[in-house]
Design an enzyme around this catalytic site. Structure first.
Site, PDB file in Angstrom:
ATOM      1  CB  VAL A  43      -0.948  -0.011   1.227  1.00 26.52           C
ATOM      2  CG1 VAL A  43      -0.170   0.188   2.520  1.00 26.52           C
ATOM      3  CG2 VAL A  43      -2.045   1.042   1.103  1.00 26.52           C
ATOM      4  CE  LYS A  44       3.344   2.019   5.166  1.00 23.76           C
ATOM      5  NZ  LYS A  44       2.901   3.075   6.076  1.00 23.76           N
ATOM      6  CG  ASP A  45       4.115   0.571  -4.318  1.00 21.71           C
ATOM      7  OD1 ASP A  45       5.062   0.522  -3.512  1.00 21.71           O
ATOM      8  OD2 ASP A  45       3.899  -0.306  -5.174  1.00 21.71           O
ATOM      9  CB  ALA A  48       6.269   5.983  -1.799  1.00 21.56           C
TER      10      ALA A  48
END
Length: 453
Positions: A43-45, A48
């Protein structure tokens, strides 16, 4: 032709997948937002790229600059993909509790990885918070991301993740359940969903060793709640600005063991190979089952991929060492199977006490059986050894037979756990298990305690 101009254009539009077997006891529709379908497998894509684009827009991140961030691994991966496409250098500061796979993956995509100790205060100069900030001041043309307090983190989920969930559920979502770390996902999604429908309930998954649950319920930041834990990606010993507690309806805490066990259950029973925080999320959801009604639509978010935990939660030895493996221990043979292939450490009656001390240190053990030509005749225990040393400083040069205690009881491999437990007491610290091949293995109080589920 339909194609993405670069890998960043493939971020988002991850599927909702119905959970079937693990949620049989929940009388509601449970859907998982499986974020491992993002190119960086988490999910951090989303956040970021958003944080980088916003920093580019206002001049904080300049062409050819160096991105610096403290990360548990997943944000670092998202930053790395964006850095590759956009031409930046990246330094990831990571704590030593994170999986080796995460560190190796970050290096594989060109990041420089700096590893810091986990068991230090956030303000300690060695912490990954402090090291990140220091590197940002020492590195020329650097930008410190600070995902914990960076508002672009939550905005990414407000603009992307939440609208996807709303559209995929046709606005029928009633509950959103997610692990809380930086707070960006829960706060961004919660803001959007509650704007659409104020009745949507938002539940955060916390871990033991973290401050979120008590702070939400009492407003007290209790430092006594802070201690080291194994679960990765959720919980904090700080209060990130991205956690908007006013949008969260409640928290539930999940143990390290349950998080690990349910991570494996998701793979084995649902065919969903996801990470450690997903195990915590699904177990937390089960703990909240009384809050759900038959007509409810519950969405739980799975943060990342199981590939980052192959050496941990998906490794039997790692799980067994921590007592996380769901194995039934009923007899002596079950207690010794982890060290059945190792020779029994012994000491002989005529050896010096110094030899026993050396073996205790070398093998990091607390008890040693004593033998002579007739068999087992005594025992050495570190507590008795210490007491004897206090009384006589010359003890190291004396023979073992002068200070040894009584021999340990010997039991068969089929002896029940209950019988072995009765034999271990303050006067007797271990038992010896006799195998069919005539060899013996030791069972200690530590082995008994480690087997307790």
């Amino acid at each position: 032709m339909k194609y993405a101009k670069n890998i960043l254009e493939t971020i988002g539009n991850t599927p909702l997948v119905k959970i079937n077997k693990l949620t049989k006891e929940i009388d509601a529709l449970v859907l998982a937002k499986v974020e491992t379908f993002n190119p960086g497998n988490s999910v951090k894509d989303r956040m970021a790229v958003k944080m980088i684009e916003d920093a580019e827009a206002d001049g904080r991140l300049k062409p050819g600059g160096t991105i610096i961030e403290g990360t548990s691994g997943n944000t670092g991966m998202g930053l790395a993909l964006a850095a590759i496409v956009k031409g930046y250098k990246l330094i990831c500061v990571i704590s030593d509790k994170q999986s080796k796979e995460k560190m190796d993956i970050l290096r594989a995509v060109g990041a420089r990885v700096v590893v810091c100790p986990t068991d230090v205060e956030p303000t300690d100069p060695r912490s990954y918070y402090s090291v990140s900030k220091r590197l940002a001041t020492e590195t020329e043309n650097a930008w410190y991301v600070n995902q914990y307090d960076n508002p672009s983190n939550a905005i990414a989920h407000y603009e992307q993740t939440a609208p996807e969930i709303w559209e995929q559920t046709e606005g029928k979502i009633t509950h959103f359940v997610v692990g809380v770390g930086t707070g960006g996902t829960i706060s961004g999604v919660a803001k959007y969903l509650k704007e659409k429908n104020p009745n949507v309930k938002i539940w955060g998954i916390d871990t033991y060793g973290s401050v979120f649950k008590k702070y939400h319920e009492t407003g007290i930041f209790d430092e006594n709640e802070i201690y080291s834990y194994i679960t990765e990606g959720i919980g904090e010993d700080i209060l990130p600005k991205n956690v908007d507690f006013s949008l969260i309806d409640g928290f539930t805490k999940v143990t390290d063991k349950d998080a690990a066990v349910y991570t494996r259950k998701l793979a084995l029973e649902e065919g969903i190979f996801v990470g450690n925080s997903a195990g915590a999320a699904i177990k937390g959801l089960l703990q909240l089952k009384e809050h759900f009604k038959p007509e409810d639509v519950v969405v739980v978010l799975f943060h990342d991929s199981g590939s980052r935990y192959v050496g941990k939660m998906f490794n039997d030895d790692w799980m067994r060492e921590r007592g996380f493996l769901e194995e039934e221990v009923t007899k002596a043979l079950d207690l010794i199977k982890d060290h059945q292939d190792k020779p029994l450490v012994i000491v002989r009656t005529e050896e010096l006490v110094s030899h026993a001390i050396e073996r205790l240190k070398k093998y990091k053990i607390s008890q040693i059986p004593v033998i002579d030509t007739t068999g087992f005749v005594g025992s050495i225990d570190e507590t008795d050894l210490f007491r004897s040393y206090v009384e006589d400083k010359n003890i190291a040069d004396k023979p073992i037979k002068d200070i040894m205690g009584k021999p340990y009881p010997i039991v068969k491999a089929s002896t029940s756990m209950e019988e072995i437990s009765k034999l271990i007491n303050k006067d007797n610290q271990a038992v010896l298990v006799e195998l069919e091949n005539g060899k013996h293995h030791i069972v200690t109080k530590h082995d008994i305690i480690s087997s307790i589920k």
